[in-house]
Scaffold this active site. Structure first.
Site, PDB file in Angstrom:
ATOM      1  N   ASP A   1     -40.516 -33.842  52.544  1.00 31.11           N
ATOM      2  CA  ASP A   1     -40.590 -33.746  54.010  1.00 31.11           C
ATOM      3  C   ASP A   1     -41.147 -35.049  54.588  1.00 31.11           C
ATOM      4  O   ASP A   1     -42.090 -35.044  55.368  1.00 31.11           O
ATOM      5  CB  ASP A   1     -41.475 -32.555  54.391  1.00 31.11           C
ATOM      6  CG  ASP A   1     -41.453 -32.245  55.885  1.00 31.11           C
ATOM      7  OD1 ASP A   1     -40.495 -32.671  56.570  1.00 31.11           O
ATOM      8  OD2 ASP A   1     -42.391 -31.594  56.368  1.00 31.11           O
TER       9      ASP A   1
ATOM     10  N   LEU B   1     -56.603 -28.725  65.332  1.00 29.98           N
ATOM     11  CA  LEU B   1     -55.994 -30.006  65.690  1.00 29.98           C
ATOM     12  C   LEU B   1     -54.509 -29.869  65.935  1.00 29.98           C
ATOM     13  O   LEU B   1     -53.982 -30.328  66.940  1.00 29.98           O
ATOM     14  CB  LEU B   1     -56.207 -31.029  64.574  1.00 29.98           C
ATOM     15  CG  LEU B   1     -57.629 -31.472  64.316  1.00 29.98           C
ATOM     16  CD1 LEU B   1     -57.631 -32.538  63.245  1.00 29.98           C
ATOM     17  CD2 LEU B   1     -58.269 -31.994  65.585  1.00 29.98           C
TER      18      LEU B   1
ATOM     19  N   LYS C   1     -56.462 -26.709  56.024  1.00 28.94           N
ATOM     20  CA  LYS C   1     -55.095 -26.293  56.310  1.00 28.94           C
ATOM     21  C   LYS C   1     -54.983 -24.800  56.054  1.00 28.94           C
ATOM     22  O   LYS C   1     -55.163 -24.347  54.934  1.00 28.94           O
ATOM     23  CB  LYS C   1     -54.136 -27.068  55.411  1.00 28.94           C
ATOM     24  CG  LYS C   1     -52.685 -26.895  55.779  1.00 28.94           C
ATOM     25  CD  LYS C   1     -51.832 -27.960  55.122  1.00 28.94           C
ATOM     26  CE  LYS C   1     -50.405 -27.899  55.590  1.00 28.94           C
ATOM     27  NZ  LYS C   1     -49.596 -29.000  55.075  1.00 28.94           N
TER      28      LYS C   1
HETATM   29  N1  LIG Z   1     -56.460 -34.809  55.296  1.00 26.48           N
HETATM   30  C1  LIG Z   1     -56.268 -35.002  56.614  1.00 26.48           C
HETATM   31  N2  LIG Z   1     -57.133 -35.752  57.326  1.00 26.48           N
HETATM   32  C2  LIG Z   1     -56.943 -35.938  58.665  1.00 26.48           C
HETATM   33  N3  LIG Z   1     -55.936 -35.415  59.376  1.00 26.48           N
HETATM   34  C3  LIG Z   1     -55.029 -34.653  58.719  1.00 26.48           C
HETATM   35  C4  LIG Z   1     -55.151 -34.406  57.318  1.00 26.48           C
HETATM   36  N4  LIG Z   1     -54.121 -33.615  56.939  1.00 26.48           N
HETATM   37  C5  LIG Z   1     -53.397 -33.385  58.055  1.00 26.48           C
HETATM   38  N5  LIG Z   1     -53.922 -34.011  59.140  1.00 26.48           N
HETATM   39  C6  LIG Z   1     -53.388 -33.992  60.522  1.00 26.48           C
HETATM   40  O1  LIG Z   1     -52.803 -32.719  60.773  1.00 26.48           O
HETATM   41  C7  LIG Z   1     -51.393 -32.825  61.018  1.00 26.48           C
HETATM   42  C8  LIG Z   1     -50.668 -31.653  60.367  1.00 26.48           C
HETATM   43  O2  LIG Z   1     -50.932 -31.601  58.983  1.00 26.48           O
HETATM   44  P1  LIG Z   1     -49.766 -31.389  57.925  1.00 26.48           P
HETATM   45  O3  LIG Z   1     -50.367 -31.294  56.568  1.00 26.48           O
HETATM   46  O4  LIG Z   1     -48.730 -32.445  58.138  1.00 26.48           O
HETATM   47  O5  LIG Z   1     -49.217 -29.945  58.326  1.00 26.48           O
HETATM   48  P2  LIG Z   1     -47.815 -29.417  58.899  1.00 26.48           P
HETATM   49  O6  LIG Z   1     -47.198 -28.686  57.741  1.00 26.48           O
HETATM   50  O7  LIG Z   1     -48.188 -28.533  60.021  1.00 26.48           O
HETATM   51  O8  LIG Z   1     -47.002 -30.618  59.324  1.00 26.48           O
HETATM   52  C9  LIG Z   1     -51.016 -34.200  60.441  1.00 26.48           C
HETATM   53  O9  LIG Z   1     -49.865 -34.738  61.061  1.00 26.48           O
HETATM   54  C10 LIG Z   1     -52.272 -35.013  60.717  1.00 26.48           C
HETATM   55  O10 LIG Z   1     -52.303 -35.446  62.066  1.00 26.48           O
HETATM   56 MG   LIG Z   2     -46.726 -32.516  58.626  1.00 29.37          MG
END
Ligand SMILES: Nc1ncnc2c1ncn2[C@@H]1O[C@H](COP(=O)(O)OP(=O)(O)O)[C@@H](O)[C@H]1O
Ligand SMILES: [Mg+2]
Length: 275
Positions: free
Chosen positions: A171, A24, A47
């Protein structure tokens, strides 16, 4: 034509699960996949923190491991405290294998949040308003503004719950706030913009979070979000005070944090005057 982007190999067992995890987003530190957990009907967010080839392998392994464990710890603590964050489903801090020998990354699988990030909601709303606000009458305009105020107030309340639980996010941006879509059967709000702001505010992305109950750390958390909203969502910025209201009502410690926030803002202004 540019070469099609090929994401890095996934760690085991995700290099081998069907349906294959869907990439994603790809940040500087982590890749976010949508996959399933146990049953194909249960969506999950995966992740993955790949190892960084330019770092010394021992240091790299230690940093990657620390960050993912830290994130998982914060999430499970916050779930226990009733703060709205995704639940942790599984974790591997020594992600082995995949197709690449010696893969030193780590991964965290968590509850899938069904809904948009707040950044997208506000961007869509602002884009619609920019084009069409002049066609709204005074009552409709007031209704639209009050929807944003309500959203910001709910965000403030959620942040208060986070801080009350002893965690600072580290953050905060509108990309790290999501709205969990209401379950079917709830009446949806009507707005000429077509942009829904309903749903529970959910905090995500705890890779830089830490345990702290210091006013300074809490105030900086709020300040960072305030600046992020000011720069990405100019039309929503005038309603920032609502976030502060929501925060103030969330817990007793909020008052001294908000006092500190004024100092932090002042320092920010001085800094931007100097340079
Ligand atoms: N638990 C979740 N359910 C659905 N979408 C998620 C979830 N966690 C993250 N995302 C999507 O993935 C993106 C990136 O995740 P994030 O944890 O913010 O990682 P990064 O450190 O790359 O910013 C988020 O902005 C969101 O759109
Ligand atoms: Mg993020």
């Amino acid at each position: 034509m540019a070469d099609e982007y090929k994401p890095p190999a996934l760690p085991a067992p995700f290099n081998n699960t069907r349906p294959a995890p869907e990439l994603l987003t790809q940040g500087a530190e982590a890749h976010l996949y949508k996959t399933v957990s146990l049953d194909p009907s249960i969506p999950a967010a995966l992740k993955v923190r790949p190892s960084k080839p330019y770092r010394h392998p021992i240091l790299d392994r230690r940093l990657t491991r620390q960050r993912i464990i830290q994130e998982a710890r914060c999430l499970s603590k916050l779930v226990r405290e009733g703060v709205s964050v995704p639940a942790v489903l599984a974790l591997d801090w020594e992600g082995q294998g995949g197709d690449e020998a010696g893969w030193g990354g780590a991964w965290l699988m968590m509850e899938w949040i069904n809904g948009p990030v707040v950044r997208v909601v506000l961007e869509q709303w602002e884009a619609w308003m920019k084009k069409n606000a002049s066609s709204l009458d005074a009552a409709q305009l007031e209704q639209e503004n009050s929807r944003v105020r309500d959203l910001l107030r709910r965000i403030g309340k959620t942040l208060g719950g986070l801080h009350k639980a002893g965690v600072v996010h580290g953050d905060l941006t509108t990309s790290n706030l999501m709205l969990r879509l209401p379950t079917e059967g709830t009446e949806s709000e009507t707005s000429p913009t077509g942009v829904s702001m309903q749903g529970e505010v959910v905090l995500i992305d705890f890779g830089l979070a830490s345990q702290s109950a210091q006013d300074e750390d809490r105030a900086v958390d709020l300040y960072v979000l305030e600046r992020a909203i000011g720069s990405t969502h100019p039309r929503s910025e005038p309603f920032m005070e609502e976030l502060v209201h929501g925060y103030r009502e969330s817990h007793r410690g909020a008052v001294s944090t908000l006092k500190r926030l004024e100092d932090v803002r002042m320092r920010g202004r001085k800094r931007s005057m100097i340079g």
